[in-house]
Design a protein around this motif. Structure first.
Motif, PDB file in Angstrom:
ATOM      1  N   ASP A  64      -7.205  -0.835  -2.909  1.00  0.00           N
ATOM      2  CA  ASP A  64      -7.624   0.078  -1.836  1.00  0.00           C
ATOM      3  C   ASP A  64      -6.978   1.449  -1.999  1.00  0.00           C
ATOM      4  OD1 ASP A  64      -9.149  -1.905  -0.827  1.00  0.00           O
ATOM      5  OD2 ASP A  64      -7.845  -2.411   0.863  1.00  0.00           O
TER       6      ASP A  64
ATOM      7  N   ASN B  16      -8.748   3.297  -4.753  1.00  0.00           N
ATOM      8  CA  ASN B  16     -10.081   3.735  -4.343  1.00  0.00           C
ATOM      9  C   ASN B  16     -10.004   4.906  -3.371  1.00  0.00           C
ATOM     10  OD1 ASN B  16     -11.539   1.999  -5.929  1.00  0.00           O
ATOM     11  ND2 ASN B  16     -11.641   0.390  -4.366  1.00  0.00           N
ATOM     12  N   GLU B  17      -9.040   4.833  -2.428  1.00  0.00           N
ATOM     13  CA  GLU B  17      -8.926   5.917  -1.449  1.00  0.00           C
ATOM     14  C   GLU B  17      -8.502   7.214  -2.118  1.00  0.00           C
ATOM     15  OE1 GLU B  17      -6.361   4.471   1.667  1.00  0.00           O
ATOM     16  OE2 GLU B  17      -7.792   2.841   2.090  1.00  0.00           O
TER      17      GLU B  17
ATOM     18  N   GLN C 247      -4.726  -6.373  -3.433  1.00  0.00           N
ATOM     19  CA  GLN C 247      -5.792  -5.823  -2.597  1.00  0.00           C
ATOM     20  C   GLN C 247      -5.383  -4.424  -2.100  1.00  0.00           C
ATOM     21  OE1 GLN C 247      -6.796  -8.897   0.185  1.00  0.00           O
ATOM     22  NE2 GLN C 247      -8.220  -7.594   1.315  1.00  0.00           N
TER      23      GLN C 247
ATOM     24  N   LYS D 269       0.833  -1.204   0.000  1.00  0.00           N
ATOM     25  CA  LYS D 269       0.000   0.000   0.000  1.00  0.00           C
ATOM     26  C   LYS D 269       0.868   1.254   0.000  1.00  0.00           C
ATOM     27  CE  LYS D 269      -4.339   1.654   1.670  1.00  0.00           C
ATOM     28  NZ  LYS D 269      -5.248   1.762   2.777  1.00  0.00           N
TER      29      LYS D 269
ATOM     30  N   VAL E 240     -12.530  -8.475  -2.914  1.00  0.00           N
ATOM     31  CA  VAL E 240     -12.237  -7.121  -3.389  1.00  0.00           C
ATOM     32  C   VAL E 240     -12.539  -7.011  -4.877  1.00  0.00           C
ATOM     33  CG1 VAL E 240     -10.364  -5.480  -3.754  1.00  0.00           C
ATOM     34  CG2 VAL E 240     -10.482  -6.779  -1.637  1.00  0.00           C
TER      35      VAL E 240
END
Lengths: 313, 354
Positions: free
Chosen positions: B250, B253-254, B246, B221, B273
């Motif tokens: 995320d 999307n964030e 994943q 991430k 997801v």
């Protein structure tokens, strides 16, 4: 030193050794009751020979602990040695491994010197200095071998990692270290510096030189552990040594070495390593899940430390 | 006083260690009594097998070890096996060598092994074969041809499946990022090699970033967020692990960015997801290693024990799940860490991940 004091010291020392060997004996007895395959020549040989790198690494750690330090880079240095061994002189007769061995010893001695300098001349804590060295060496190992592999000449590794030669190597190393610690000036300096570096200094001992020499000596042992490890794996592995850092520390402490320095015996470290090895071995033989091996190791460590601190009170 | 304390301490610890040993012993004795009762019913072959595992540090390995365990229990009931042992080296090649020798001490007829280090375990495997023990290496293979057989999932193929999907979905042109596993691990290097085999065929694909995110959600991430912040417009992400993909989804999307094609891995969590983001136009592929590879290795070993000749290298095909197959594999009732290409029943999976 009066006779009485000397006698008491002698008794204290003996007591530590008797304690740990009594514990070792207990472990052997319990293990042989629990599993009939335990007390076979084959199994006992396995316990010893598969743990030779661990044993030598633990000696290296004990020496560093004796001078009041700690070495968190032992595992990384051993990995580096296996990488060196697996990339230099990989083919040919037994002599083809010699350049690799020479370079390994040189590198480890230089690294030991660096650790000593960082700790004595720059005043960096042993924990931090060796941890940083460990990271740097880890990177170097990956640069030499990005994954386990390489090759160590079979003509060298087969005889070198045979049961008999491992026994001979361990016996010689043990006698050398034991003699040095007990019967040489340098050995006395090591205990003096670790026990109380200020009074050692006032007694005219060059504390820094003793500490640096201790790290260099420990470096030679680390190199040997790496060479044995490379020979038994017949290859190099940039991460294989990592677990040995904590294991060597654990075994030294089980053997009664004290973090405050100046206390610890090579014969106790030997027993510590063998006890540690027996726990893994017997739980494997019993088919007990590995998770319990960690529990047993943890308990053993707490137990060993508790014993030492009770005794020190 | 000191002495009493010390003796109490010794007694206490020894009791605990004895207890641990006794627990293990009693379960094994149950196995033995099971064997005896089986003996009276039918004359099975009663082999003893060992599984020399190198780690159970992630859910795939946990599930893979469980597949072996359930397969052994089934075979014990069928009278083929009498006993099985599992050792675990926690990633320590030297410990695995001694674990392996312990299995030899226990007179295993066959040992299956997934190795902490391809080369380090070779000498001891050869030694076992010399003593007449069947040795089958699988997943993380040992680097010697002098063993009975090997079973592998192809890391290179895994990398290729994902990379081919990426190349196809961006039309062979664009900027991509690569999320690799742990530096130095055979698996990671193999998957990356596979991906590079494909990407090298497409000169217009530019790899703007390649990082070892260690198959870890948090690390991946950070990497992807960094890439998004740097302003590089990525066209696709090749990832060699479900948790990393994943994390990438995320992060996108964030940041409110529209999703780009990313390759994944066949874990339940990633499928979740993926399914959730299908409507956002997210497209992926997940190659996956079957967790029953341990069972396949065991079957190969038993075939060899029965005197059959087995393949030197049996390549278990990588499964792969595309956009249209999600519902066949995804199970919302099971945890994220469950691996969907498996032989375990839902009950068994729940048992492991309870």
């Amino acid at each position: 030193m009066t006779f009485k004091v000397r006698f008491v010291n002698h008794y204290k020392r003996r007591r530590d050794i008797y304690n740990i060997y009594a514990l070792l004996l207990l472990f052997v007895i319990i293990s042989s009751i629990l599993d009939k395959d335990f007390l076979t020549l084959r199994n006992l040989t396995n316990i010893f020979t598969t743990n030779v790198p661990f044993l030598i690494a633990a000696y290296a750690q004990t020496i560093v602990i004796l001078i009041g330090g700690v070495d968190l880079s032992i595992g990384a240095c051993i990995s580096l040695v296996t990488c060196i061994m697996a990339t230099i002189g990989t083919e040919g007769g037994w002599w083809s491994a010699m350049p690799g061995i020479f370079i390994s010893f040189l590198v480890c001695a230089v690294l030991g010197f660096m650790k000593g300098i960082l700790i004595t001349k720059f005043g960096i804590q042993a924990l931090i200095a060796t941890l940083s060295i460990s990271l740097i060496i880890g990177g170097f190992s990956l640069a030499i071998l990005d994954k386990p592999g390489g090759n160590v000449s079979k003509e060298f590794s087969k005889p070198f990692s045979s049961d008999i030669s491992l026994f001979i190597i361990c016996t010689i190393i043990f006698i050398l270290i034991w003699f040095m610690l007990n019967y040489t000036k340098f050995g006395k300096y090591i205990y003096a510096v670790g026990g109380n570096s200020l009074s050692a200094y006032s007694a005219g001992i060059n504390v820094d030189v003793v500490k640096i020499s201790g790290f260099i000596l420990s470096g030679f042992l680390i190199a040997l552990a790496g060479v044995v490890s490379a020979a038994s794996m017949r290859s190099g592995d940039p991460t294989s040594g990592e677990p040995l850092t904590l294991k060597s520390l654990t075994a030294s402490i089980i053997g009664g070495a004290s973090f405050s320095g100046g206390k610890g015996y090579i014969e106790c470290t030997f027993a510590g390593v063998i006890i540690f090895a027996i726990i893994n071995n017997i739980l494997n033989l019993l088919g007990v899940s590995t998770f319990y091996q960690y529990i047993a190791q943890g308990l053993l460590l707490i137990f060993a430390i508790a014993i030492t601190s009770i005794q020190d009170k | 006083m000191k002495n009493i304390k010390r003796i109490l301490m010794v007694a206490l610890i020894l009791c605990i260690i004895l207890l641990i040993g006794a627990c293990g012993k009693s379960t094994k004795e149950n196995d033995e009594s099971l064997k005896d009762s089986k003996d009276s019913q039918d004359s099975g072959s009663n082999y003893v097998v060992g599984f020399c595992n190198y780690t159970v540090s992630n859910s795939w390995q946990t599930q893979m070890e469980a597949e072996f365990k359930y397969a052994c229990e089934r075979l014990i009931e069928e009278g083929v096996l009498s006993k099985y042992y599992i050792t675990n080296a926690d990633g320590d090649a030297n410990k695995q060598i001694s674990d392996f020798k312990d299995l030899m001490t226990k007179k295993c007829d066959a040992i299956i092994i997934t190795a902490a280090s391809a080369s380090a375990l070779s000498p001891v495997c050869e030694e076992a074969v010399d003593e007449g023990i069947v040795v089958v290496s699988f997943d993380s293979l040992v680097d010697t041809s002098e063993i009975t057989g090997k079973v592998s999932c192809n890391d290179v193929e895994f990398g290729e499946i994902g990379a081919q999907f990426i190349a196809d979905s961006i039309g062979g042109k664009g900027k991509i990022a690569m999320l690799d596993g742990i530096a130095g691990s055979t698996c990671s290097e193999g998957r990356t090699e596979g991906a590079m085999n494909i990407f090298n065929k497409y000169p217009d694909i530019e790899i703007v970033n390649q990082t070892n995110a260690d198959w870890d959600y948090a690390k991946a991430k950070v990497v992807v967020e960094g890439l998004l912040n740097s302003g590089i417009e990525l066209d696709a992400i090749w990832s060699q692990g479900g948790a990393m993909t994943q994390a990438a989804v995320d992060a996108f999307n964030e940041a409110g960015k529209s999703l780009i094609p990313m390759s994944g891995e066949a874990s339940n969590g990633f499928l979740k997801v993926w399914k959730e983001n299908l409507d956002n136009g997210f497209s992926s592929i997940c190659p996956g290693y079957p967790t029953y590879i341990s069972e396949v290795a065991l079957e190969q070993a038993i075939r060899a024990l029965n005197g059959e000749t087995i393949e030197d290298l049996y390549v278990l095909p990588s499964g792969s799940i595309g956009d249209e197959d999600i519902d066949d594999y995804y199970n919302p009732e099971l945890p994220d860490s469950y691996w969907v290409i498996t032989h375990l029943t839902d009950e068994q999976v729940k048992e492991i991940f309870k």
